[in-house]
Design a protein around this motif. Structure first.
Motif, PDB file in Angstrom:
ATOM      1  N   MET A 103     126.001  49.890  74.800  1.00  0.00           N
ATOM      2  CA  MET A 103     126.337  49.509  73.422  1.00  0.00           C
ATOM      3  C   MET A 103     126.237  48.002  73.233  1.00  0.00           C
ATOM      4  SD  MET A 103     129.294  52.142  72.094  1.00  0.00           S
ATOM      5  CE  MET A 103     130.317  52.262  73.558  1.00  0.00           C
ATOM      6  N   HIS A 104     126.636  47.242  74.250  1.00  0.00           N
ATOM      7  CA  HIS A 104     126.503  45.787  74.165  1.00  0.00           C
ATOM      8  C   HIS A 104     125.043  45.391  74.017  1.00  0.00           C
ATOM      9  CE1 HIS A 104     126.303  41.637  75.867  1.00  0.00           C
ATOM     10  NE2 HIS A 104     127.371  41.479  75.108  1.00  0.00           N
ATOM     11  N   LYS A 105     124.164  46.028  74.786  1.00  0.00           N
ATOM     12  CA  LYS A 105     122.730  45.734  74.684  1.00  0.00           C
ATOM     13  C   LYS A 105     122.180  46.046  73.289  1.00  0.00           C
ATOM     14  CE  LYS A 105     121.668  44.460  78.961  1.00  0.00           C
ATOM     15  NZ  LYS A 105     121.070  43.128  79.267  1.00  0.00           N
ATOM     16  N   PRO A 157     135.835  38.062  85.414  1.00  0.00           N
ATOM     17  CA  PRO A 157     136.134  37.980  83.978  1.00  0.00           C
ATOM     18  C   PRO A 157     137.629  37.823  83.703  1.00  0.00           C
ATOM     19  CG  PRO A 157     135.624  40.235  84.603  1.00  0.00           C
ATOM     20  CD  PRO A 157     135.334  39.390  85.800  1.00  0.00           C
ATOM     21  N   ASP A 158     137.938  37.045  82.685  1.00  0.00           N
ATOM     22  CA  ASP A 158     139.326  36.827  82.282  1.00  0.00           C
ATOM     23  C   ASP A 158     139.862  38.065  81.569  1.00  0.00           C
ATOM     24  OD1 ASP A 158     141.683  35.084  81.606  1.00  0.00           O
ATOM     25  OD2 ASP A 158     140.995  35.561  79.587  1.00  0.00           O
ATOM     26  N   MET A 159     141.111  38.427  81.873  1.00  0.00           N
ATOM     27  CA  MET A 159     141.733  39.587  81.231  1.00  0.00           C
ATOM     28  C   MET A 159     143.073  39.216  80.599  1.00  0.00           C
ATOM     29  SD  MET A 159     139.701  42.207  81.562  1.00  0.00           S
ATOM     30  CE  MET A 159     140.757  43.636  81.337  1.00  0.00           C
ATOM     31  N   SER A 160     143.257  37.934  80.256  1.00  0.00           N
ATOM     32  CA  SER A 160     144.532  37.488  79.688  1.00  0.00           C
ATOM     33  C   SER A 160     144.769  38.063  78.299  1.00  0.00           C
ATOM     34  CB  SER A 160     144.594  35.952  79.651  1.00  0.00           C
ATOM     35  OG  SER A 160     143.538  35.434  78.861  1.00  0.00           O
ATOM     36  N   GLU A 161     143.688  38.431  77.614  1.00  0.00           N
ATOM     37  CA  GLU A 161     143.821  39.100  76.313  1.00  0.00           C
ATOM     38  C   GLU A 161     142.820  40.248  76.265  1.00  0.00           C
ATOM     39  OE1 GLU A 161     143.324  38.143  71.587  1.00  0.00           O
ATOM     40  OE2 GLU A 161     144.124  36.522  72.827  1.00  0.00           O
ATOM     41  N   ALA A 162     143.108  41.268  77.081  1.00  0.00           N
ATOM     42  CA  ALA A 162     142.188  42.397  77.185  1.00  0.00           C
ATOM     43  C   ALA A 162     142.017  43.096  75.842  1.00  0.00           C
ATOM     44  CB  ALA A 162     142.692  43.384  78.236  1.00  0.00           C
ATOM     45  N   TYR A 163     143.104  43.174  75.070  1.00  0.00           N
ATOM     46  CA  TYR A 163     143.087  43.837  73.760  1.00  0.00           C
ATOM     47  C   TYR A 163     143.318  42.772  72.699  1.00  0.00           C
ATOM     48  CZ  TYR A 163     143.360  47.844  76.798  1.00  0.00           C
ATOM     49  OH  TYR A 163     143.083  48.765  77.783  1.00  0.00           O
ATOM     50  N   ASN A 164     142.343  42.607  71.823  1.00  0.00           N
ATOM     51  CA  ASN A 164     142.285  41.487  70.896  1.00  0.00           C
ATOM     52  C   ASN A 164     143.525  41.420  69.997  1.00  0.00           C
ATOM     53  OD1 ASN A 164     141.376  40.213  68.189  1.00  0.00           O
ATOM     54  ND2 ASN A 164     139.811  39.591  69.650  1.00  0.00           N
ATOM     55  N   ALA A 229     134.123  46.142  78.835  1.00  0.00           N
ATOM     56  CA  ALA A 229     133.912  45.503  77.535  1.00  0.00           C
ATOM     57  C   ALA A 229     134.206  44.007  77.606  1.00  0.00           C
ATOM     58  CB  ALA A 229     134.780  46.172  76.474  1.00  0.00           C
ATOM     59  N   ARG A 230     135.323  43.648  78.221  1.00  0.00           N
ATOM     60  CA  ARG A 230     135.653  42.233  78.327  1.00  0.00           C
ATOM     61  C   ARG A 230     134.683  41.518  79.263  1.00  0.00           C
ATOM     62  NH1 ARG A 230     136.219  40.333  75.120  1.00  0.00           N
ATOM     63  NH2 ARG A 230     137.431  38.528  75.831  1.00  0.00           N
ATOM     64  N   ILE A 234     132.671  41.973  74.765  1.00  0.00           N
ATOM     65  CA  ILE A 234     133.033  42.795  73.612  1.00  0.00           C
ATOM     66  C   ILE A 234     134.537  42.705  73.391  1.00  0.00           C
ATOM     67  CG2 ILE A 234     133.102  45.128  72.663  1.00  0.00           C
ATOM     68  CD1 ILE A 234     130.651  45.829  74.286  1.00  0.00           C
ATOM     69  N   ASP A 235     134.950  42.510  72.138  1.00  0.00           N
ATOM     70  CA  ASP A 235     136.371  42.493  71.789  1.00  0.00           C
ATOM     71  C   ASP A 235     136.864  43.918  71.539  1.00  0.00           C
ATOM     72  OD1 ASP A 235     136.851  39.688  71.863  1.00  0.00           O
ATOM     73  OD2 ASP A 235     135.782  39.477  69.976  1.00  0.00           O
ATOM     74  N   VAL A 236     138.093  44.198  71.976  1.00  0.00           N
ATOM     75  CA  VAL A 236     138.593  45.572  72.042  1.00  0.00           C
ATOM     76  C   VAL A 236     139.826  45.767  71.155  1.00  0.00           C
ATOM     77  CG1 VAL A 236     139.524  47.367  73.565  1.00  0.00           C
ATOM     78  CG2 VAL A 236     137.768  45.789  74.421  1.00  0.00           C
ATOM     79  N   LEU A 237     139.797  46.843  70.367  1.00  0.00           N
ATOM     80  CA  LEU A 237     140.998  47.414  69.763  1.00  0.00           C
ATOM     81  C   LEU A 237     141.229  48.752  70.438  1.00  0.00           C
ATOM     82  CD1 LEU A 237     143.245  47.417  67.530  1.00  0.00           C
ATOM     83  CD2 LEU A 237     141.661  48.782  66.148  1.00  0.00           C
TER      84      LEU A 237
END
Length: 283
Positions: A103-105, A157-164, A229-230, A234-237
């Motif tokens: 999906m990112h591609k 990858p950073d996961m400090s804000e996995a969910y936007n 995704a992160r 890609i930003d995640v909800l």
């Protein structure tokens, strides 16, 4: 010679691009157990079975149609996964998350990941919708173990804000405008999602442990997809449909059919929330 993971991702994305032409999506939706009917509302839809996509496995779970739907929803071009792949089906983690990279591609930069989950927070009730603010990976595996492909994302990858956070704030604003059958506005819960491998449901002792660790809900998906995704930007909800109460000392027998039944009852407010989010995000 066997193709590399990136080459497989590129071939899969190329196949889908050939089926959808210039209708490249910016928003992806992954619809969990009992929630796939929202895809029927996509207009001018191109439907692609997972089994037709190169290097893709097939979803084997009841309640998962196993296909992509690409078209217009609330005026935005979206790609919807009706169903997903699970670690417990026997697929390696990299297979489980391959659709995220595909999906990112294709152009996706925002994704809504949904699931059916057991509620461990005593303030929750079956039928609640919970925005995921964070997760705990209890699967015993990780989708980024092994060689890193810089074309997909960084090694660490950073996961400090996995969910936007901004997406969660938008969802809360939207929910106040959504009315239920009783006329009351939709009240969203928020909490930490614990991802487990499955496929068995958890024992009372295991659930008690997860609750003490800070978990509010538990399920068998979403965590690996969020990590992927992160990884690729890609930003995640994340949205969990609370289908049962998974409280250790009060645990009652549970079946997949019961989970589906509650998810089906929740569909109207779930669909209203997701459609409103799609309409408003990026404005």
């Amino acid at each position: 010679m066997e193709l590399s993971y990136v080459e497989q991702i590129n071939q899969a994305a190329g196949y889908i691009r050939g089926r959808i032409g210039d209708r490249l999506p910016a928003i992806g939706l992954v619809l969990g157990s009992g929630l796939g009917d929202l895809a029927e509302e996509v207009e001018d839809a191109a439907v692609i079975d997972f089994g037709d996509v190169p290097h893709f496995p097939v979803s084997t779970v009841e309640g998962h149609a196993g296909r992509f739907v690409v078209g217009k929803l609330e005026g935005k071009t979206v790609i919807v996964m009706q169903g997903r792949f699970h670690y417990y089906e026997g697929y390696p983690m990299r297979k489980v998350v391959a659709p995220i990279y595909v999906m990112h591609k294709l152009g996706v930069r925002t994704i809504v990941l949904t699931n059916a989950a057991g509620g461990m927070n005593r303030a929750f009730r079956p039928g609640d919708l919970m925005l995921i603010c964070d997760h705990i990976n209890m699967t015993g595996d990780h989708p980024l173990i092994g060689k890193n492909f810089a074309e997909l994302g960084p090694r660490f990858p950073d996961m400090s804000e996995a969910y936007n956070k901004a997406y969660r704030e938008l969802a809360h604003r939207i929910s106040s405008q959504i009315r239920g059958d009783d006329g009351d506005s939709l009240e969203l819960q928020e909490g930490v999602y614990c991802g487990i491998s499955g496929p068995s449901y958890m024992t009372p002792a295991e659930l008690g442990m997860l609750a003490r660790l800070g978990g509010d809900a538990v399920g068998m998906s979403t965590v690996a997809e969020t990590i992927a995704a992160r990884h690729c930007g890609i930003d995640v909800l994340g949205i969990s449909c609370i289908t049962d109460m998974a409280i250790g000392e009060e645990l009652e027998p549970l079946t997949h059919e019961q989970v589906m039944e509650v998810a089906n009852r929740t569909k109207p407010k779930f669909a209203a929330l997701v459609k409103s989010f799609v309409r408003e995000v990026g404005r």
